[in-house]
Design an enzyme around this catalytic site. Structure first.
Site, PDB file in Angstrom:
ATOM      1  N   ASN A  34       0.844  -1.194   0.000  1.00  0.00           N
ATOM      2  CA  ASN A  34       0.000   0.000   0.000  1.00  0.00           C
ATOM      3  C   ASN A  34       0.882   1.248   0.000  1.00  0.00           C
ATOM      4  O   ASN A  34       2.103   1.149  -0.021  1.00  0.00           O
ATOM      5  CB  ASN A  34      -0.965  -0.031   1.198  1.00  0.00           C
ATOM      6  CG  ASN A  34      -0.225  -0.065   2.519  1.00  0.00           C
ATOM      7  OD1 ASN A  34       0.493   0.866   2.870  1.00  0.00           O
ATOM      8  ND2 ASN A  34      -0.387  -1.166   3.255  1.00  0.00           N
ATOM      9  N   ARG A  35       0.283   2.416   0.014  1.00  0.00           N
ATOM     10  CA  ARG A  35       1.013   3.666  -0.199  1.00  0.00           C
ATOM     11  C   ARG A  35       1.659   4.249   1.062  1.00  0.00           C
ATOM     12  O   ARG A  35       2.173   5.364   1.025  1.00  0.00           O
ATOM     13  CB  ARG A  35       0.076   4.717  -0.800  1.00  0.00           C
ATOM     14  CG  ARG A  35      -0.401   4.368  -2.186  1.00  0.00           C
ATOM     15  CD  ARG A  35      -1.133   5.573  -2.792  1.00  0.00           C
ATOM     16  NE  ARG A  35      -1.788   5.253  -4.043  1.00  0.00           N
ATOM     17  CZ  ARG A  35      -1.141   5.170  -5.217  1.00  0.00           C
ATOM     18  NH1 ARG A  35       0.159   5.370  -5.282  1.00  0.00           N
ATOM     19  NH2 ARG A  35      -1.822   4.883  -6.316  1.00  0.00           N
TER      20      ARG A  35
END
Ligand code: CTP
Ligand code: CA
Length: 227
Positions: A34-35
């Site tokens: 994920n970011r």
């Protein structure tokens, strides 16, 4: 030196912070992630050490270790993170789960590299275990357990729900869709919620300032429970 100049209001305390997004393997070379940059977790670890705490940082990212942090544990997956955090949990005065732990992982992991010629039409996913729920259920008396809630909609309502469901003492709600806040930014804007329903808004600022506000809320909570 930095520690001497700090407020010293966490001297003698053990603080565990998790940071970064977990990486869940697809095969020998590929991952689902994920970011999360880990910057907010590192800022929390730096600030806790600056205040004199004995800090354990459990991290998925390779950033410079903040001054005074006592122990760094490198992990990749949600299962790795659980294995690092859970055995250390009972010993901690404060646990801050700033990491973005994956909710799903590939159901099977190929131990070799899948070649493109073999095709990969879909990745079957399986849920990861939410070990913050376990930490909340087995929390020792007096420990302050802090969760994060990354939301795009109904930020405060969703965060309040997580705080109650996971038996947390504080939750830091993060609107990741708002300008300049959250993932991949140097700045953040949060609302810090307590179980009594009180919310403190921290408008868009640098992540170290957010960390200071979170640890102020932790220390205030401790003052309340020991009084
Ligand atoms: N968390 C965890 N283990 C998981 C998932 C989340 O320990 N498998 C922790 C995160 O580190 C965070 C908190 O739980 O402190 C809330 O995570 P979040 O993703 O916002 O909540 P979820 O309960 O996973 O709900 P959803 O992703 O559906 O919003
Ligand atoms: Ca989640």
């Amino acid at each position: 030196v930095e520690r001497v100049l700090g407020p010293n209001d966490m001297v003698g305390q053990k603080v565990l912070v998790t940071a970064g997004g977990t990486r869940e393997a697809i095969d020998a070379v590929r991952v689902v992630t994920n970011r999360s940059s880990g910057k907010q977790g590192y800022a929390l670890a730096a600030e806790a050490a600056h205040r004199g705490a004995h800090v354990t940082l459990v991290t998925t990212v390779d950033r410079p270790v903040p001054p005074g942090v006592a122990e760094v544990v490198a992990v990749a997956s949600a299962a790795d993170m659980q294995e690092a955090v859970v055995p250390r949990a009972a010993d901690q005065d404060v646990i801050i789960m700033a990491a973005a732990v994956a909710d799903f992982r590939p159901a099977t992991v190929a131990d070799r590299k899948i070649k493109k010629g073999e095709g990969l039409d879909a990745i079957e996913l399986a849920p990861t275990h939410d070990f913050l729920v376990d930490l909340g259920a087995t929390k020792p008396h007096g420990q302050v357990l802090v969760g994060f809630a990354a939301e795009t909609d109904d930020v405060v309502d969703n965060a309040r729900d997580k705080l109650a469901r996971k038996n947390l003492d504080l939750i830091v709600a993060n609107d990741v869709a708002s300008e300049g806040a959250g993932f991949e930014h140097d700045t953040n804007a949060v609302v810090i919620l307590t179980p009594d329903g009180v919310g403190q808004t921290v408008p868009l600022t640098d992540k170290r300032t957010v960390a200071r506000a979170v640890l102020d809320a932790v220390v205030e909570r401790q003052g309340r429970t020991t009084a």
